[in-house]
Design an enzyme around this catalytic site. Structure first.
Site, mmCIF file in Angstrom:
data_model
loop_
_atom_site.group_PDB
_atom_site.id
_atom_site.type_symbol
_atom_site.label_atom_id
_atom_site.label_comp_id
_atom_site.label_asym_id
_atom_site.label_seq_id
_atom_site.Cartn_x
_atom_site.Cartn_y
_atom_site.Cartn_z
ATOM 1 N N ASP A 53 0.817 -1.213 0.000
ATOM 2 C CA ASP A 53 0.000 0.000 0.000
ATOM 3 C C ASP A 53 0.853 1.267 0.000
ATOM 4 O O ASP A 53 0.377 2.344 0.354
ATOM 5 C CB ASP A 53 -0.957 -0.004 1.199
ATOM 6 C CG ASP A 53 -0.188 -0.166 2.509
ATOM 7 O OD1 ASP A 53 1.040 -0.412 2.455
ATOM 8 O OD2 ASP A 53 -0.812 -0.034 3.572
ATOM 9 N N HIS A 256 21.899 3.536 -21.430
ATOM 10 C CA HIS A 256 21.092 3.865 -20.242
ATOM 11 C C HIS A 256 21.480 2.985 -19.057
ATOM 12 O O HIS A 256 20.634 2.463 -18.348
ATOM 13 C CB HIS A 256 19.595 3.760 -20.558
ATOM 14 C CG HIS A 256 19.099 4.903 -21.381
ATOM 15 N ND1 HIS A 256 17.850 4.954 -21.941
ATOM 16 C CD2 HIS A 256 19.694 6.069 -21.744
ATOM 17 C CE1 HIS A 256 17.703 6.077 -22.619
ATOM 18 N NE2 HIS A 256 18.809 6.781 -22.512
ATOM 19 N N HIS A 367 17.421 16.362 -28.266
ATOM 20 C CA HIS A 367 15.979 16.234 -28.011
ATOM 21 C C HIS A 367 15.536 17.492 -27.288
ATOM 22 O O HIS A 367 16.356 18.232 -26.729
ATOM 23 C CB HIS A 367 15.665 14.959 -27.206
ATOM 24 C CG HIS A 367 16.385 14.851 -25.882
ATOM 25 N ND1 HIS A 367 16.004 15.530 -24.750
ATOM 26 C CD2 HIS A 367 17.489 14.132 -25.517
ATOM 27 C CE1 HIS A 367 16.818 15.228 -23.749
ATOM 28 N NE2 HIS A 367 17.744 14.385 -24.196
ATOM 29 N N HIS A 374 12.762 14.095 -22.005
ATOM 30 C CA HIS A 374 12.556 14.066 -23.457
ATOM 31 C C HIS A 374 11.253 14.820 -23.674
ATOM 32 O O HIS A 374 10.170 14.238 -23.643
ATOM 33 C CB HIS A 374 12.489 12.618 -23.963
ATOM 34 C CG HIS A 374 13.768 11.882 -23.717
ATOM 35 N ND1 HIS A 374 13.868 10.521 -23.678
ATOM 36 C CD2 HIS A 374 15.040 12.336 -23.497
ATOM 37 C CE1 HIS A 374 15.120 10.156 -23.431
ATOM 38 N NE2 HIS A 374 15.852 11.248 -23.325
HETATM 39 N N1 GLY Z 1 19.583 11.325 -19.862
HETATM 40 C C1 GLY Z 1 18.812 10.878 -20.950
HETATM 41 C C2 GLY Z 1 19.220 11.494 -22.213
HETATM 42 O O1 GLY Z 1 20.315 12.039 -22.298
HETATM 43 O O2 GLY Z 1 18.479 11.573 -23.141
HETATM 44 MN MN MN Z 2 19.573 13.882 -23.210
#
Ligand code: GLY
Ligand code: MN
Ligand code: MN
Length: 453
Positions: A53, A256, A367, A374
């Site tokens: 919970d 990652h 990005h 992102h």
């Molecule tokens: N830290 C994730 C990236 O650089 O897109």
């Molecule tokens: Mn990045």
């Protein structure tokens, strides 16, 4: 006099200041102007169970937070341009019993008094009080990608009102994606948003400097991760915007990597990709530096190749440029250097045309960055890369990742990952590197490394 829960809310700094309320009202006005009519329904993020919970730390839905600043789960915002009450909130009511365990809620009263709603209702009244607000709306803006219980509840209500249309004579006939409006607005950052981004990125840069001053052979990656996350929290950030990547040697070739459980050895490179989240906005910064005091000659050569690509790409950021052009430039500079170093064979045009560089550089250079790491916003319009505009924030993050078992490359290059990532604001005349306080020139890095004991 105020009652106890409100005092606690105030002490936590959760209630927006008058300036923040004004900025939120101005933002809602822009959203409603872009809608041009209809009704937008936004749902707060659901809580996520971690064990039994107990839940994960709550993180508000970025779009909901953008429009409301309301920090609690179990809430719905209704934006109705032109209505007598254009901003209505449905929230969980105050509950003194639960407040003992979990802290106070803003409640219906706080939704109006502190968050500027024109009217507010308990969430339990949604099925009764929302349909009248939809009765005259030909279009309803919803989050089409959301599948949680509250989003499903909203869709069911819209369907019910739609089903009653033949008798009522009005009601929704079209559902549109709320992101179409919100994400375009979020893509161009207003001054108050940039203030928060600068704060988040400033904290991230401090953490990177701290790591450069501290890391040494024999330490574990997670010790550096702890130092970074400690620096974030000590400086008042909500925490890491994403799991901090602290990757030594070949671990850095995993894009990652987050296990962070290996020990630093001498004469390796350490890649740290870590950004704070502050005030709802994210930093995303990567630095790579030697575990010893100096770069080895091989690591220096590779690092200079990535740095040259990154500096060229950043120099190209200006209004009218595209992320594709910036990516293409980074690739070209990387390939030119890589040919000299023996990473690629042939000539630049062939390596680029055949995408042979993807063996060692397989991700995009940029990005969008904002409330989401992102961040939202279209990258292309009508199939064409969109031109950059002042107020957009992007990352520039080329890298080289040479696996430990890579064949046909110099031995000293193997098992090496390098990424250099900055957060860059597009300005009227060019750009501003928001993460410039994190050192990336070899001399600056080696100066800081000399201080590590
Ligand atoms: N830290 C994730 C990236 O650089 O897109
Ligand atoms: Mn990045
Ligand atoms: Mn990153």
């Amino acid at each position: 006099m105020c009652d106890a829960p409100r005092c606690v809310l105030e002490a936590r700094g959760m209630r927006p200041t008058p300036e923040e309320r004004a900025a939120l009202a101005a933002r809602r006005a822009r959203i409603m102007e872009a809608m041009g009519g209809g009704v937008m329904l936004l749902a707060a993020a659901p809580e996520q169970v971690r064990t039994a919970d107990l839940t994960y730390p709550y993180r508000q839905d970025s779009d909901f937070d953008h429009a409301t600043g309301f920090p609690e789960p179990g809430a719905v915002a209704v934006l109705s341009p032109g209505a007598a009450q254009p901003y209505v909130l449905f929230v969980r009511p105050r509950d003194p019993e639960r407040a003992i365990w979990l802290g106070p809620r803003a409640g219906v009263e706080g939704a109006v008094d502190d968050y500027g709603a024109d009217a507010a209702h308990p969430l339990d009244d949604l099925e009764k009080a929302l349909p009248p607000l939809l009765a005259k709306a030909p279009e309803v803006f919803l989050h089409l990608a959301r599948e949680d219980a509250l989003a499903a509840r909203l869709l069911a209500i819209v369907r019910r009102v739609h089903a009653g249309r033949p008798r009522a004579g009005s009601g929704p006939t079209a559902i549109r994606d709320a992101g179409e409006i919100l994400h375009e607005l979020r893509l161009r950052k207003a001054p108050d948003e940039l203030g928060r981004m600068r704060a988040a990125i400033g904290i991230a840069c401090d953490a990177h400097r701290e790591a450069m001053r501290t890391a040494r052979p024999g330490m574990a990656e997670h010790e550096i991760e702890a130092l970074i996350n400690y620096t974030f929290r000590r400086r008042g950030a909500a925490g890491p915007a994403y799991d901090s990547i602290v990757a030594t040697g070949a671990n850095a070739t995993v894009l990652h990597y987050t296990a962070n459980d290996c020990t630093l050895a001498p004469d390796q490179l350490l890649l740290i990709d870590a950004g704070a989240e502050h005030g709802g906005y994210c930093a995303d910064v990567t630095r790579t530096f030697p575990t010893s005091a100096r770069f080895t000659p091989a690591h220096r050569d590779l690092y200079q190749a990535v740095l040259a690509a990154q500096l060229s790409a950043i120099a190209a950021v200006r209004p009218g440029a595209t992320l594709k052009a910036i990516h293409d430039l980074a690739i070209r500079v990387l390939v030119e250097a890589g040919l000299t170093l023996g990473l690629f064979q042939g000539d630049v045009d062939t390596v680029v045309a055949q995408e042979a560089y993807k063996r060692f550089y397989m991700h995009n250079t940029s990005h969008w960055l904002g409330r989401d790491v992102h961040d939202v916003g279209r990258y292309a319009i009508d199939g064409q890369p969109r031109p950059l505009e002042p107020g957009m924030v992007l990352t520039v993050e080329p890298g080289l990742y040479i696996p430990a078992d890579a064949e046909g490359v110099p031995e000293a290059f193997r098992g090496t990952g390098i990424r250099i990532e900055d957060d860059v604001l597009v300005t009227e005349t060019g750009h501003e590197v928001l993460s410039a306080a994190a050192p990336k020139q070899i001399e600056e890095i080696e100066q800081l490394r000399a201080q590590a004991r």
